[in-house]
Motif scaffolding. Sequence first.
Motif, PDB file in Angstrom:
ATOM      1  N   ALA A   1      10.018   2.357  -3.344  1.00 36.03           N
ATOM      2  CA  ALA A   1      10.202   1.232  -2.424  1.00 36.03           C
ATOM      3  C   ALA A   1      11.569   0.581  -2.623  1.00 36.03           C
ATOM      4  CB  ALA A   1       9.101   0.199  -2.630  1.00 36.03           C
ATOM      5  N   ARG A   2      12.098   0.073  -1.548  1.00 36.53           N
ATOM      6  CA  ARG A   2      13.385  -0.637  -1.575  1.00 36.53           C
ATOM      7  C   ARG A   2      13.241  -1.930  -0.792  1.00 36.53           C
ATOM      8  NH1 ARG A   2      18.978   1.553   1.282  1.00 36.53           N
ATOM      9  NH2 ARG A   2      20.187  -0.373   1.056  1.00 36.53           N
ATOM     10  N   GLU A   3      13.757  -3.007  -1.325  1.00 34.65           N
ATOM     11  CA  GLU A   3      13.697  -4.303  -0.654  1.00 34.65           C
ATOM     12  C   GLU A   3      14.956  -4.530   0.176  1.00 34.65           C
ATOM     13  OE1 GLU A   3      13.016  -7.465  -3.397  1.00 34.65           O
ATOM     14  OE2 GLU A   3      11.259  -6.521  -4.309  1.00 34.65           O
ATOM     15  N   LEU A   4      14.771  -5.053   1.385  1.00 31.32           N
ATOM     16  CA  LEU A   4      15.874  -5.495   2.238  1.00 31.32           C
ATOM     17  C   LEU A   4      15.649  -6.976   2.513  1.00 31.32           C
ATOM     18  CD1 LEU A   4      16.001  -2.554   4.833  1.00 31.32           C
ATOM     19  CD2 LEU A   4      17.451  -2.865   2.814  1.00 31.32           C
ATOM     20  N   HIS A   5      16.626  -7.790   2.209  1.00 34.35           N
ATOM     21  CA  HIS A   5      16.456  -9.232   2.349  1.00 34.35           C
ATOM     22  C   HIS A   5      17.123  -9.730   3.625  1.00 34.35           C
ATOM     23  CE1 HIS A   5      14.583 -10.045  -1.584  1.00 34.35           C
ATOM     24  NE2 HIS A   5      15.212  -8.937  -1.925  1.00 34.35           N
ATOM     25  N   ALA A   6      16.280 -10.210   4.549  1.00 34.26           N
ATOM     26  CA  ALA A   6      16.719 -10.736   5.848  1.00 34.26           C
ATOM     27  C   ALA A   6      17.764  -9.829   6.501  1.00 34.26           C
ATOM     28  CB  ALA A   6      17.258 -12.161   5.679  1.00 34.26           C
ATOM     29  N   PRO A   7      17.447  -8.553   6.694  1.00 30.80           N
ATOM     30  CA  PRO A   7      18.441  -7.615   7.231  1.00 30.80           C
ATOM     31  C   PRO A   7      18.565  -7.736   8.743  1.00 30.80           C
ATOM     32  CG  PRO A   7      16.374  -6.483   6.955  1.00 30.80           C
ATOM     33  CD  PRO A   7      16.152  -7.899   6.459  1.00 30.80           C
TER      34      PRO A   7
ATOM     35  N   LEU B   1       0.830  -1.200   0.000  1.00 32.80           N
ATOM     36  CA  LEU B   1       0.000   0.000   0.000  1.00 32.80           C
ATOM     37  C   LEU B   1       0.867   1.253   0.000  1.00 32.80           C
ATOM     38  CD1 LEU B   1      -2.740   1.461   0.255  1.00 32.80           C
ATOM     39  CD2 LEU B   1      -2.514   1.214   2.750  1.00 32.80           C
ATOM     40  N   ALA B   2       1.874   1.283   0.877  1.00 30.71           N
ATOM     41  CA  ALA B   2       2.751   2.449   0.952  1.00 30.71           C
ATOM     42  C   ALA B   2       3.488   2.667  -0.364  1.00 30.71           C
ATOM     43  CB  ALA B   2       3.750   2.269   2.095  1.00 30.71           C
ATOM     44  N   GLY B   3       3.965   1.576  -0.967  1.00 28.38           N
ATOM     45  CA  GLY B   3       4.652   1.699  -2.240  1.00 28.38           C
ATOM     46  C   GLY B   3       3.747   2.234  -3.336  1.00 28.38           C
ATOM     47  N   MET B   4       2.509   1.751  -3.359  1.00 30.43           N
ATOM     48  CA  MET B   4       1.579   2.198  -4.387  1.00 30.43           C
ATOM     49  C   MET B   4       1.138   3.644  -4.148  1.00 30.43           C
ATOM     50  SD  MET B   4      -1.731   0.210  -5.981  1.00 30.43           S
ATOM     51  CE  MET B   4      -0.701  -1.099  -6.613  1.00 30.43           C
ATOM     52  N   MET B   5       1.176   4.083  -2.900  1.00 32.81           N
ATOM     53  CA  MET B   5       0.870   5.481  -2.582  1.00 32.81           C
ATOM     54  C   MET B   5       2.028   6.415  -2.912  1.00 32.81           C
ATOM     55  SD  MET B   5      -1.050   5.151   1.137  1.00 32.81           S
ATOM     56  CE  MET B   5      -1.006   6.941   1.368  1.00 32.81           C
ATOM     57  N   GLY B   6       3.179   5.852  -3.243  1.00 33.52           N
ATOM     58  CA  GLY B   6       4.340   6.670  -3.536  1.00 33.52           C
ATOM     59  C   GLY B   6       5.096   7.121  -2.310  1.00 33.52           C
ATOM     60  N   ARG B   7       4.876   6.439  -1.179  1.00 36.75           N
ATOM     61  CA  ARG B   7       5.572   6.799   0.050  1.00 36.75           C
ATOM     62  C   ARG B   7       6.931   6.094   0.097  1.00 36.75           C
ATOM     63  NH1 ARG B   7       4.762  10.920   1.255  1.00 36.75           N
ATOM     64  NH2 ARG B   7       5.415  10.638   3.413  1.00 36.75           N
ATOM     65  N   PRO B   8       7.959   6.716   0.701  1.00 33.92           N
ATOM     66  CA  PRO B   8       9.241   6.021   0.889  1.00 33.92           C
ATOM     67  C   PRO B   8       9.002   4.745   1.708  1.00 33.92           C
ATOM     68  CG  PRO B   8       9.462   8.364   1.345  1.00 33.92           C
ATOM     69  CD  PRO B   8       7.984   8.104   1.207  1.00 33.92           C
ATOM     70  N   THR B   9       9.397   3.618   1.162  1.00 33.34           N
ATOM     71  CA  THR B   9       9.035   2.321   1.757  1.00 33.34           C
ATOM     72  C   THR B   9      10.240   1.394   1.809  1.00 33.34           C
ATOM     73  OG1 THR B   9       6.803   2.524   0.839  1.00 33.34           O
ATOM     74  CG2 THR B   9       7.489   0.345   1.577  1.00 33.34           C
ATOM     75  N   LEU B  10      10.461   0.781   2.968  1.00 31.22           N
ATOM     76  CA  LEU B  10      11.439  -0.289   3.116  1.00 31.22           C
ATOM     77  C   LEU B  10      10.661  -1.574   3.355  1.00 31.22           C
ATOM     78  CD1 LEU B  10      14.154   1.338   5.423  1.00 31.22           C
ATOM     79  CD2 LEU B  10      14.359   0.808   2.991  1.00 31.22           C
ATOM     80  N   ALA B  11      10.822  -2.536   2.452  1.00 27.15           N
ATOM     81  CA  ALA B  11      10.125  -3.815   2.568  1.00 27.15           C
ATOM     82  C   ALA B  11      11.114  -4.874   3.017  1.00 27.15           C
ATOM     83  CB  ALA B  11       9.505  -4.200   1.227  1.00 27.15           C
ATOM     84  N   ILE B  12      10.860  -5.460   4.183  1.00 27.27           N
ATOM     85  CA  ILE B  12      11.737  -6.496   4.715  1.00 27.27           C
ATOM     86  C   ILE B  12      11.267  -7.841   4.163  1.00 27.27           C
ATOM     87  CG2 ILE B  12      12.585  -7.610   6.808  1.00 27.27           C
ATOM     88  CD1 ILE B  12      12.222  -4.980   8.263  1.00 27.27           C
ATOM     89  N   CYS B  13      12.038  -8.381   3.242  1.00 28.66           N
ATOM     90  CA  CYS B  13      11.662  -9.616   2.551  1.00 28.66           C
ATOM     91  C   CYS B  13      12.411 -10.812   3.142  1.00 28.66           C
ATOM     92  CB  CYS B  13      11.953  -9.500   1.063  1.00 28.66           C
ATOM     93  SG  CYS B  13      11.018  -8.185   0.236  1.00 28.66           S
ATOM     94  N   SER B  14      11.868 -11.981   2.906  1.00 26.06           N
ATOM     95  CA  SER B  14      12.479 -13.214   3.384  1.00 26.06           C
ATOM     96  C   SER B  14      12.676 -14.154   2.201  1.00 26.06           C
ATOM     97  CB  SER B  14      11.589 -13.877   4.435  1.00 26.06           C
ATOM     98  OG  SER B  14      10.466 -14.493   3.810  1.00 26.06           O
ATOM     99  N   SER B  15      13.146 -15.358   2.487  1.00 24.95           N
ATOM    100  CA  SER B  15      13.342 -16.353   1.429  1.00 24.95           C
ATOM    101  C   SER B  15      12.013 -16.807   0.840  1.00 24.95           C
ATOM    102  CB  SER B  15      14.105 -17.561   1.987  1.00 24.95           C
ATOM    103  OG  SER B  15      13.401 -18.124   3.085  1.00 24.95           O
ATOM    104  N   ALA B  16      10.905 -16.482   1.511  1.00 18.97           N
ATOM    105  CA  ALA B  16       9.579 -16.848   1.000  1.00 18.97           C
ATOM    106  C   ALA B  16       8.987 -15.772   0.099  1.00 18.97           C
ATOM    107  CB  ALA B  16       8.628 -17.124   2.161  1.00 18.97           C
TER     108      ALA B  16
END
Length: 302
Positions: free
Chosen positions: A267-273, A240-255
Motif C-alpha cells: 500500500a502507498r499513501e497519497l495525501h490530498a492528491p 482490506l486491499a492492503g491486508m490482502m496484499g493487493r497493490p493499493t493507493l490510499a487517498i488520505c486527508s488531514s483527518a
Amino acid sequence: FFYRHYRHHVLRGNLCDELPALVKEALTSPHQFAERTAMPGSSLQVICDSPGIGDNLLALTIAEGLCSHHPDLVFCAKPEIHGWLQLFDAPPLRCVAENGRPSLLCTVDIASATVLAMRAIGRSRHEQWAREIGVTPALPQLLPLSPAYLDEFVPIAGRIALAPFSKHTDRTWPLDNWLKLEAAFEMHGIRCVVVSDSADGTEGFSQIAAILAGTSPQRVAAALSYVQVVIGNDSGMAHLAGMMGRPTLAICSSASDPRIFSLYPTARELHAPDVNEVVRSAFEMIGQDVRARVPAFPFERF
C-alpha cells in the motif's frame, strides 16, 4: 478514553486551548487499557467496538501479534464485521454485545483512539496500540476464497478498482475527482470497477464501469483479487486491499492518522492528491508508463 474523560472540555468549547495537556494525560493514563495481568479464569481478549472495517482490521493485526504468546486469545467485534474478519486466518471471533466487559488481560478499545490525539503525537492508532501493549502487529493470512466467486469475477481481470465512498466525510475525496479519475483511466484503455456498500452515488460513473455494490465480503475480496490496483479513501476497502496484499493507493486527508497504511507492504499513501498524481501513481504501481499526457483536470482538495 480521550472522549469519555474529556467531553466536558469539548462541550465548554475550550478543547483547542487545553489539547496538548489533555493529550499527554490521556496517553499516559493507566486507565487507557485494562489490567495487564490476567485475573484467575480469564482469557486474553482484544475488543474492538468500532463499526468500521478498517478499525477492526487494524485491531486484528494487534490480536495476531499477541497470538503466538496467547493461543487462547479471542477477538471480539460487532456481528456485522465478522464476515470481513473471517476472510483471514484470525483468532476465534465473539460478539462484543455477548461479552460485555469481562476480566481482561488487555483491551484494545478502538473508539478511544482519537485522530486529534494520534496526530498530536505523530503516530497512527495501530502504532500507539502496539506501543501501549508491547506487541508487534502482524498481518493475518488470507484464507482461500470461494472458487465460485473467483470464477464470477474473471471478466474484471486487469481493471482498476475504485472505492470512492466512506462513512467519514472528512476522509472522502470529492466525488467529482473520482469521476475524472475513471475518465482518465478510460482514456488510457483501462476500465474500472466501482466498489461500494450501496448503489447510491454510483450513477455518475460510466456505463462500462462494473458496479459492485452491497455485496458479501467474500465476493468483494474475490473481485479485488483480480484487479491491477485498488484505489480508495482512508476507509475499509483500502485497508482490506492492503491486508490482502493487493497493490493499493490510499487517498488520505488531514483527518487521517499519520502512516495509517504503513502496515501493508503493497500500500502507498497519497495525501490530498490531484487526479493526475493518482493516475501517475497507479501506472507506477503496475509498472507502466503513462504513454499519453493526462489532461490537467481542475480538481478539488480536501
